[in-house]
Enzyme design. Structure first.
Site, PDB file in Angstrom:
ATOM      1  CB  CYS A 287      -1.330   1.441  -8.430  1.00  0.00           C
ATOM      2  SG  CYS A 287       0.111   0.659  -7.791  1.00  0.00           S
TER       3      CYS A 287
ATOM      4  N   GLY B 171      -8.250  17.352 -10.273  1.00  0.00           N
ATOM      5  CA  GLY B 171      -7.190  17.554 -11.262  1.00  0.00           C
ATOM      6  C   GLY B 171      -7.589  17.117 -12.481  1.00  0.00           C
TER       7      GLY B 171
ATOM      8  CD  GLU C 139       4.893   5.385  -8.523  1.00  0.00           C
ATOM      9  OE1 GLU C 139       5.575   6.018  -9.054  1.00  0.00           O
ATOM     10  OE2 GLU C 139       3.921   4.707  -9.262  1.00  0.00           O
TER      11      GLU C 139
ATOM     12  CE  LYS D  30      -0.667  -2.935 -12.450  1.00  0.00           C
ATOM     13  NZ  LYS D  30      -1.261  -3.817 -11.244  1.00  0.00           N
TER      14      LYS D  30
ATOM     15  N   GLY E 227      -3.288   8.460 -12.711  1.00  0.00           N
ATOM     16  CA  GLY E 227      -2.586   7.961 -13.708  1.00  0.00           C
ATOM     17  C   GLY E 227      -1.683   6.932 -12.940  1.00  0.00           C
TER      18      GLY E 227
ATOM     19  CE  LYS F 293       2.077  10.813  -5.919  1.00  0.00           C
ATOM     20  NZ  LYS F 293       1.725   9.659  -4.641  1.00  0.00           N
TER      21      LYS F 293
ATOM     22  CG  PHE G  71      -1.870  -1.252   1.191  1.00  0.00           C
ATOM     23  CD1 PHE G  71      -3.043  -1.157   0.546  1.00  0.00           C
ATOM     24  CD2 PHE G  71      -1.706  -2.281   1.981  1.00  0.00           C
ATOM     25  CE1 PHE G  71      -3.918  -2.200   0.336  1.00  0.00           C
ATOM     26  CE2 PHE G  71      -2.534  -3.478   2.045  1.00  0.00           C
ATOM     27  CZ  PHE G  71      -3.687  -3.322   1.183  1.00  0.00           C
ATOM     28  CG  LEU G  72       4.623   0.643  -0.816  1.00  0.00           C
ATOM     29  CD1 LEU G  72       6.154   0.132  -1.256  1.00  0.00           C
ATOM     30  CD2 LEU G  72       4.904   1.080   0.755  1.00  0.00           C
TER      31      LEU G  72
ATOM     32  CG  PHE H 190      -6.570   9.564  -2.781  1.00  0.00           C
ATOM     33  CD1 PHE H 190      -5.987   9.158  -3.806  1.00  0.00           C
ATOM     34  CD2 PHE H 190      -5.866   9.142  -1.304  1.00  0.00           C
ATOM     35  CE1 PHE H 190      -4.529   8.419  -3.721  1.00  0.00           C
ATOM     36  CE2 PHE H 190      -4.762   8.589  -1.394  1.00  0.00           C
ATOM     37  CZ  PHE H 190      -4.079   8.102  -2.386  1.00  0.00           C
TER      38      PHE H 190
END
Length: 437
Positions: A260, A253, A152, A263, A257, A321, A149-150, A249
């Site tokens: 994760c 914007g 980026e 997909k 993208g 991001k 649950f990382l 979240f």
């Protein structure tokens, strides 16, 4: 604990390095020799704040090693599979790399090895891996699901101080081993949730799809704000203060993208159809996001009355991001290709993602794109500024400098970075998403 990690992509490299940082002996394995050589030199193939320092420290301490071979697996109690599961043309997750990794690992394991599926996989994949490994080896083994649950850009912090750790297992031996492995990370009381393999697989997809839904929801609200004259930033504050909703979240914007959300949304929808049902909310999430990617482009078309021929647009940011060099499914790709298809040219600046962006846009568009090493230089002679990524250095620019560099005073703010009143004071034509202007 001795650990092997198959795959040195984003998940595998961050996980392996962080496990070494908390004292485990880790070998990260990849078939890419050039990547392994680079890692041995302490150079990360991905941009992630803090990762290079951790690499260097743990290589020096000999807790972190890299290899193109599978020799370390024989002595490893846990073997993490962290290979890619990309989307197929039909939206399904392509498990080719995972099954190959599982088969290769099965040939090398010792008794009671724990094979941990770290990759994001559809519900039911664990049983397929279990059957594959059983056909390949006579050794005792255990299969665990341990979804990541990382985020980026903050992956190190997320790993070292997790909100929760999810473990899908079938037997107590594996559960106990995973508890021991993660014990240093949960001493502050963050929970480890033990559940079935199927539930762990579903938890990962459900989490990502819910977060994607929050993004599409606020973008949908922002569009309505544009129509009725409300300000989505004020609306966001009004709803996010409700603890049942929260603020994460909920930033409007150009759409989500990355590697994760796009997909995983597609994969969960595919799984639902496989089982003869539909996920209508998740379907709507994807539909809204597909439209949102070109929402600001539509505003550009309207401003220029449909004629973009000969115009130059300067983009600030092309990563999907901030704080990452990842451009997979970046909204900037869709915006740039649409601009060029309409006869425009593009200049851009991004602190770290430029090289990756130029690789993915393709030869068709490459001749119409120019990269700059400075956010102001890319504005020279451009008809408009377009903000596409919320890098911190873009938030408080010198508007006098922007005004002097642009041919015309137009800003398309796809990230709502700027204060409306300030931009208008400088005389810009200003477009944002859901803001009262």
């Amino acid at each position: 604990m001795k650990i092997s990690v198959i795959g040195t992509g984003y998940v595998g490299l961050v996980s392996g390095t962080c496990f070494a940082e908390i004292g485990h002996t880790v070998t990260c394995i990849d078939i890419d020799k050039a990547k392994i050589e680079k890692l041995w030199n302490g150079e990360s193939p991905i941009y992630e704040p803090g990762l290079n320092d951790l690499l260097t420290r743990n290589i020096k301490s000999e807790r972190l090693k890299f290899s193109t071979g599978l020799e370390s697996i024989k002595d490893s109690k846990s073997i993490f599979l962290a290979v890619g599961t990309p989307s197929g043309d039909d939206g399904s997750a392509d498990l080719t790399y995972l099954f190959k990794a599982a088969e290769d690992v099965a040939k090398e394991i010792s008794d009671d090895a724990i094979i941990v599926i770290k990759s994001t996989v559809p519900v039911g994949t664990c049983e397929k891996v279990r059957e594959l490994v059983a056909k390949t080896t006579t050794k005792r083994f255990h299969i665990v699901n341990n979804p990541e649950f990382l985020k980026e850009g903050s992956a190190i912090e997320d790993f070292m101080r997790p909100d929760r750790v999810v473990i899908g297992h079938k037997d107590q031996y594996a559960a106990d081993a995973m508890s021991e492995l993660y014990e240093p990370l949960v001493k502050q009381g963050n929970p480890i949730y033990m559940m079935s393999n199927l539930s762990a697989e579903m938890t990962k997809y459900a989490a990502n799809c819910f977060l994607a839904t929050k993004i599409s929801f606020i973008n949908d609200i922002a569009r309505l704000c544009d129509i009725v004259g409300a300000d989505v930033n004020e609306v966001r504050k009004g709803i996010s203060s409700d603890q049942r909703i929260g603020g994460h979240f909920l930033y409007p914007g150009p759409g989500y993208g990355g590697s994760c959300f796009p997909k995983d949304v597609k994969a969960l929808l595919y799984t639902a159809k496989e089982y003869g049902t539909n996920l209508r909310i998740v379907e709507a999430t994807e539909d809204v996001n597909d439209e949102q990617k070109l929402y600001m482009f539509d505003k550009m078309l309207k401003h220029y009355k449909g004629d973009l021929t000969g115009k130059t647009f300067a983009l600030w940011g092309v990563a999907f991001k901030a704080n990452t060099d990842d451009v997979r499914e970046s909204p900037a790709i869709y915006t740039v290709s649409s601009l060029i298809d309409k006869g425009a040219k593009v200049t851009f600046f991004d602190p770290v993602a430029g090289e990756n962006f130029l690789k993915v846009v393709g030869e068709k568009y490459r001749s119409s794109i120019t990269e700059f090493n400075n956010k102001y230089d890319c504005l020279n002679g451009a008809d408009a500024l377009v903000t596409m990524t919320e890098w911190r250095e873009f938030s408080f620019p010198d508007f006098d400098e922007i005004k002097s560099r642009l041919k015309h005073q137009v800003i398309f703010d796809a990230r709502n970075l700027f204060k409306t009143q300030k931009v208008k004071e400088f005389g810009f034509d200003y477009y944002a998403i859901g803001k009262k202007i």
